[in-house]
Design a protein around this motif. Structure first.
Motif, PDB file in Angstrom:
ATOM      1  N   PHE A   1     -88.426  60.634-145.101  1.00 26.88           N
ATOM      2  CA  PHE A   1     -89.693  60.781-144.991  1.00 26.88           C
ATOM      3  C   PHE A   1     -90.437  59.857-144.265  1.00 26.88           C
ATOM      4  O   PHE A   1     -90.201  58.680-144.055  1.00 26.88           O
ATOM      5  N   ARG A   2     -91.801  60.279-143.699  1.00 28.85           N
ATOM      6  CA  ARG A   2     -92.755  59.153-143.194  1.00 28.85           C
ATOM      7  C   ARG A   2     -93.992  59.495-143.269  1.00 28.85           C
ATOM      8  O   ARG A   2     -94.524  60.437-143.597  1.00 28.85           O
ATOM      9  N   GLN A   3     -94.800  58.209-143.262  1.00 30.12           N
ATOM     10  CA  GLN A   3     -96.025  58.324-143.430  1.00 30.12           C
ATOM     11  C   GLN A   3     -96.905  57.551-142.417  1.00 30.12           C
ATOM     12  O   GLN A   3     -96.691  56.274-142.287  1.00 30.12           O
TER      13      GLN A   3
ATOM     14  N   GLY B   1     -97.836  62.108-146.214  1.00 34.54           N
ATOM     15  CA  GLY B   1     -96.388  61.911-145.852  1.00 34.54           C
ATOM     16  C   GLY B   1     -95.784  63.182-145.557  1.00 34.54           C
ATOM     17  O   GLY B   1     -96.245  64.209-145.986  1.00 34.54           O
TER      18      GLY B   1
ATOM     19  N   THR C   1     -91.538  65.672-152.551  1.00 30.08           N
ATOM     20  CA  THR C   1     -91.092  64.212-152.906  1.00 30.08           C
ATOM     21  C   THR C   1     -90.970  64.081-154.503  1.00 30.08           C
ATOM     22  O   THR C   1     -90.104  63.255-154.838  1.00 30.08           O
TER      23      THR C   1
END
Length: 124
Positions: free
Chosen positions: A37-39, A45, A108
């Motif tokens: 994942f990325r934020q 996210g 998530t």
């Protein structure tokens, strides 16, 4: 207790490449789904990519398809995210997550363990 350790982030120019790694303290990821994942700052996210380690099946967000590749080593102790043709909009903290009973790969809540995150910055 499972611990995930990420590495490989950094600063790169647009069009460049980075490879992120996610390890499990020497233990295998068999029977796990591993997702990146990325934020980005000020944003929610975002799902990036998943590999179901036992089967090797992979899934990608449309935004990274064709540029990023998720893979695992033969020992199934490390998962990689090869990122090519990087764009400034790829700038974010990247997290790997592991879950054994993941049905919704972008959810998530389905993941049991998380890494500490690694910063990826792409300059224009």
């Amino acid at each position: 207790q499972v611990q995930l350790v990420e590495s490989g982030g950094g600063l790169v120019q647009a069009g460049g490449s980075l490879r992120l790694s996610c390890g499990r303290s020497g233990r295998t990821f068999s029977r796990y789904a591993i997702t990146w994942f990325r934020q980005a700052p000020g944003k929610e996210g975002e799902f990036v990519a998943t590999i179901r380690v036992s089967e090797g099946n992979t899934y990608y967000a449309d935004s990274v398809k064709g540029r990023f590749t998720i893979s695992r080593n033969n020992a199934k102790t490390t998962v990689y995210l090869q990122m090519n043709s990087l764009k400034p909009e790829d700038t974010a903290v990247y997290y790997c997550a592991a879950g054994q009973r993941v049905r919704g790969i972008g959810d998530t809540d389905e993941y049991d363990y998380w890494g500490q995150g690694t910063q990826v910055t792409v300059s224009s």
